[in-house]
Structures are given as structure tokens and as C-alpha cells.
Design a protein around this motif. Structure first.
Motif, PDB file in Angstrom:
ATOM      1  N   ILE A 119      -5.921   3.238   6.047  1.00  0.00           N
ATOM      2  CA  ILE A 119      -5.460   4.391   6.033  1.00  0.00           C
ATOM      3  C   ILE A 119      -5.514   4.887   4.547  1.00  0.00           C
ATOM      4  N   LEU A 120      -4.966   3.991   3.302  1.00  0.00           N
ATOM      5  CA  LEU A 120      -4.889   4.228   2.071  1.00  0.00           C
ATOM      6  C   LEU A 120      -6.594   4.402   1.396  1.00  0.00           C
ATOM      7  N   SER A 121      -7.386   3.892   2.090  1.00  0.00           N
ATOM      8  CA  SER A 121      -8.929   4.029   1.559  1.00  0.00           C
ATOM      9  C   SER A 121      -9.442   5.197   2.034  1.00  0.00           C
ATOM     10  N   ARG A 122      -8.803   6.179   3.061  1.00  0.00           N
ATOM     11  CA  ARG A 122      -9.301   7.371   3.609  1.00  0.00           C
ATOM     12  C   ARG A 122      -8.519   8.645   3.063  1.00  0.00           C
ATOM     13  N   ILE A 123      -7.359   8.404   2.896  1.00  0.00           N
ATOM     14  CA  ILE A 123      -6.393   9.390   2.579  1.00  0.00           C
ATOM     15  C   ILE A 123      -6.892  10.444   1.252  1.00  0.00           C
ATOM     16  N   HIS A 124      -7.343   9.932   0.287  1.00  0.00           N
ATOM     17  CA  HIS A 124      -7.811  10.657  -0.638  1.00  0.00           C
ATOM     18  C   HIS A 124      -9.257  11.436  -0.405  1.00  0.00           C
ATOM     19  N   ARG A 143      -2.244  18.181   0.005  1.00  0.00           N
ATOM     20  CA  ARG A 143      -1.302  19.246   0.918  1.00  0.00           C
ATOM     21  C   ARG A 143      -2.036  19.632   2.226  1.00  0.00           C
ATOM     22  N   SER A 144      -3.343  19.044   2.740  1.00  0.00           N
ATOM     23  CA  SER A 144      -3.911  19.508   3.875  1.00  0.00           C
ATOM     24  C   SER A 144      -3.197  18.667   5.020  1.00  0.00           C
ATOM     25  N   ALA A 145      -3.232  19.129   6.196  1.00  0.00           N
ATOM     26  CA  ALA A 145      -2.784  18.616   7.389  1.00  0.00           C
ATOM     27  C   ALA A 145      -3.206  17.082   7.604  1.00  0.00           C
ATOM     28  N   MET A 146      -4.211  16.813   7.326  1.00  0.00           N
ATOM     29  CA  MET A 146      -4.733  15.494   7.460  1.00  0.00           C
ATOM     30  C   MET A 146      -4.090  14.383   6.417  1.00  0.00           C
ATOM     31  N   ARG A 147      -4.264  15.054   5.447  1.00  0.00           N
ATOM     32  CA  ARG A 147      -3.532  14.065   4.222  1.00  0.00           C
ATOM     33  C   ARG A 147      -2.365  13.724   4.493  1.00  0.00           C
ATOM     34  N   GLU A 148      -1.690  14.678   4.961  1.00  0.00           N
ATOM     35  CA  GLU A 148      -0.024  14.788   5.197  1.00  0.00           C
ATOM     36  C   GLU A 148       0.040  13.771   6.381  1.00  0.00           C
ATOM     37  N   SER A 149      -0.805  13.912   7.367  1.00  0.00           N
ATOM     38  CA  SER A 149      -0.762  13.112   8.548  1.00  0.00           C
ATOM     39  C   SER A 149      -0.933  11.582   8.223  1.00  0.00           C
ATOM     40  N   LEU A 150      -1.890  11.324   7.382  1.00  0.00           N
ATOM     41  CA  LEU A 150      -2.168   9.859   6.990  1.00  0.00           C
ATOM     42  C   LEU A 150      -1.016   9.425   6.101  1.00  0.00           C
ATOM     43  N   LYS A 151      -0.446  10.139   5.164  1.00  0.00           N
ATOM     44  CA  LYS A 151       0.829   9.980   4.522  1.00  0.00           C
ATOM     45  C   LYS A 151       1.960   9.312   5.425  1.00  0.00           C
ATOM     46  N   SER A 152       2.144  10.032   6.381  1.00  0.00           N
ATOM     47  CA  SER A 152       3.129   9.830   7.250  1.00  0.00           C
ATOM     48  C   SER A 152       2.911   8.655   8.036  1.00  0.00           C
ATOM     49  N   ARG A 153       1.770   8.396   8.525  1.00  0.00           N
ATOM     50  CA  ARG A 153       1.139   7.190   9.187  1.00  0.00           C
ATOM     51  C   ARG A 153       1.237   6.051   8.119  1.00  0.00           C
ATOM     52  N   PHE A 212       0.907  -1.054   0.015  1.00  0.00           N
ATOM     53  CA  PHE A 212      -0.053  -0.131  -0.039  1.00  0.00           C
ATOM     54  C   PHE A 212       0.834   1.056  -0.062  1.00  0.00           C
ATOM     55  N   MET A 213       0.757   2.002  -0.933  1.00  0.00           N
ATOM     56  CA  MET A 213       1.608   3.194  -1.121  1.00  0.00           C
ATOM     57  C   MET A 213       0.762   4.645  -1.462  1.00  0.00           C
ATOM     58  N   TYR A 214       1.452   5.702  -1.198  1.00  0.00           N
ATOM     59  CA  TYR A 214       0.973   6.977  -1.675  1.00  0.00           C
ATOM     60  C   TYR A 214       2.058   7.492  -2.481  1.00  0.00           C
ATOM     61  N   LYS A 215       1.562   7.565  -3.842  1.00  0.00           N
ATOM     62  CA  LYS A 215       2.500   8.156  -4.751  1.00  0.00           C
ATOM     63  C   LYS A 215       1.751   9.107  -5.953  1.00  0.00           C
ATOM     64  N   ARG A 216       1.642  10.313  -5.530  1.00  0.00           N
ATOM     65  CA  ARG A 216       0.709  11.259  -6.201  1.00  0.00           C
ATOM     66  C   ARG A 216      -0.708  10.747  -6.111  1.00  0.00           C
ATOM     67  N   GLY A 217      -1.068   9.840  -5.477  1.00  0.00           N
ATOM     68  CA  GLY A 217      -2.321   9.275  -4.979  1.00  0.00           C
ATOM     69  C   GLY A 217      -2.150   8.035  -4.610  1.00  0.00           C
ATOM     70  N   TYR A 272      -4.509   2.223  -8.955  1.00  0.00           N
ATOM     71  CA  TYR A 272      -4.036   3.591  -8.572  1.00  0.00           C
ATOM     72  C   TYR A 272      -5.534   4.547  -8.298  1.00  0.00           C
ATOM     73  N   GLY A 273      -5.188   5.575  -7.444  1.00  0.00           N
ATOM     74  CA  GLY A 273      -6.444   6.486  -7.567  1.00  0.00           C
ATOM     75  C   GLY A 273      -7.385   5.846  -6.598  1.00  0.00           C
ATOM     76  N   SER A 274      -8.597   6.398  -7.042  1.00  0.00           N
ATOM     77  CA  SER A 274      -9.728   6.145  -6.419  1.00  0.00           C
ATOM     78  C   SER A 274      -9.941   4.571  -6.405  1.00  0.00           C
ATOM     79  N   GLN A 275      -9.502   3.838  -7.454  1.00  0.00           N
ATOM     80  CA  GLN A 275      -9.868   2.440  -7.417  1.00  0.00           C
ATOM     81  C   GLN A 275      -8.966   1.800  -6.339  1.00  0.00           C
ATOM     82  N   ALA A 276      -7.651   2.181  -6.346  1.00  0.00           N
ATOM     83  CA  ALA A 276      -6.978   1.633  -5.210  1.00  0.00           C
ATOM     84  C   ALA A 276      -7.497   1.671  -3.813  1.00  0.00           C
ATOM     85  N   ALA A 277      -8.115   3.047  -3.554  1.00  0.00           N
ATOM     86  CA  ALA A 277      -8.736   3.399  -2.211  1.00  0.00           C
ATOM     87  C   ALA A 277      -9.817   2.367  -2.132  1.00  0.00           C
ATOM     88  N   LEU A 278     -10.891   2.257  -3.187  1.00  0.00           N
ATOM     89  CA  LEU A 278     -12.046   1.521  -2.941  1.00  0.00           C
ATOM     90  C   LEU A 278     -11.572  -0.113  -2.775  1.00  0.00           C
TER      91      LEU A 278
END
Length: 125
Positions: free
Chosen positions: A96-101, A106-116, A24-29, A72-78
Motif C-alpha cells: 500500500i505504501l509503495s503505491r499510495i503516492h 486528496r483523490s478518492a484512491m489515495r484516501e482509500s489506500l490511506k484508510s486501508r 509503515f505510515m502516511y503523514k503528509r506522504g 520519507y516520500g518517494s524514498q519510503a515508497a521505493l
């Protein structure tokens, strides 16, 4: 499973594969990846979830071909959301990946989830 209409048993089986061989990764999405030397397993991932299949340019130590499946993207999240209930080792990563999008870029919550997400991964041995 309601969203994609997949059978519960297929999702549960593939969750075991993702738990062992998935990433599970976050790379541009959101990005979900599975690697396997079994072509039929990768084809099953595609059959159940869609996504993209390919052949890696790397081989195993025993010179076996490595097959890849990616979403990728919303498909990966779903897909992550669907798999989460059946995962053991990577359940938190899937959640985490299902919620991050859902949060603005660049919101604080998205950045926090990426770090987590990064912090939940095991260090390479």
C-alpha cells in the motif's frame, strides 16, 4: 533492489527487522520507520537504504537507548516496494505504501489506500 543496487540478502535481512520493529505510515506522504535498541542494526538500515538516523528521546523500560531510522516520500515508497517481497506480517502495508503516492493528493484512491493502510495495523494490546 535494481533501483538502489542493494544486495538481495541485505534487503531480506532488513525486511525481517522491519516486519518486527518497523512502521509503515502516511503523514503528509509515505513514511517508513524502524526503532531498535541496537545501534548497529539502525546503521545497517542507513547503509543499505539511506534515510535518516537519530536517537529517540524515550528509553525502554530497562532504560536502554532507542535508535531510529526513517525514510520519507518517494524514498519510503521505493524501499517499501523492495521490502514487500520478503515481508510476512507487514507485506500488505508495504505494498500500500509503495503505491499510495502514485495517486493525486486528496483523490478518492489515495484516501482509500490511506484508510486501508490504517486498517491493516494491529490494535495495540
Amino acid at each position: 533492489m535494481e533501483a538502489t543496487g542493494q544486495r538481495r540478502i541485505d534487503v531480506a535481512y532488513l525486511a525481517g527487522l522491519v516486519d518486527g520493529e518497523g512502521c509503515f505510515m502516511y503523514k503528509r506522504g509515505p513514511h517508513l520507520r524502524v526503532e531498535s535498541t541496537s545501534r548497529c542494526v539502525i546503521e545497517k538500515m542507513y547503509e543499505v537504504f539511506g534515510g535518516k538516523c537519530s536517537v529517540s528521546n524515550r528509553r525502554t523500560a530497562l532504560n536502554r537507548v532507542v535508535f531510529l531510522w526513517n525514510a520519507y516520500g518517494s524514498q519510503a515508497a521505493l524501499i517499501s516496494e523492495e521490502l514487500a517481497e520478503f515481508l510476512i506480517d507487514k507485506r500488505i502495508q508495504a505494498i500500500i505504501l509503495s503505491r499510495i503516492h502514485k495517486y493525486p493528493p486528496r483523490s478518492a484512491m489515495r484516501e482509500s489506500l490511506k484508510s486501508r493502510l490504517i486498517s491493516t495495523k494491529r490494535a495495540a494490546s
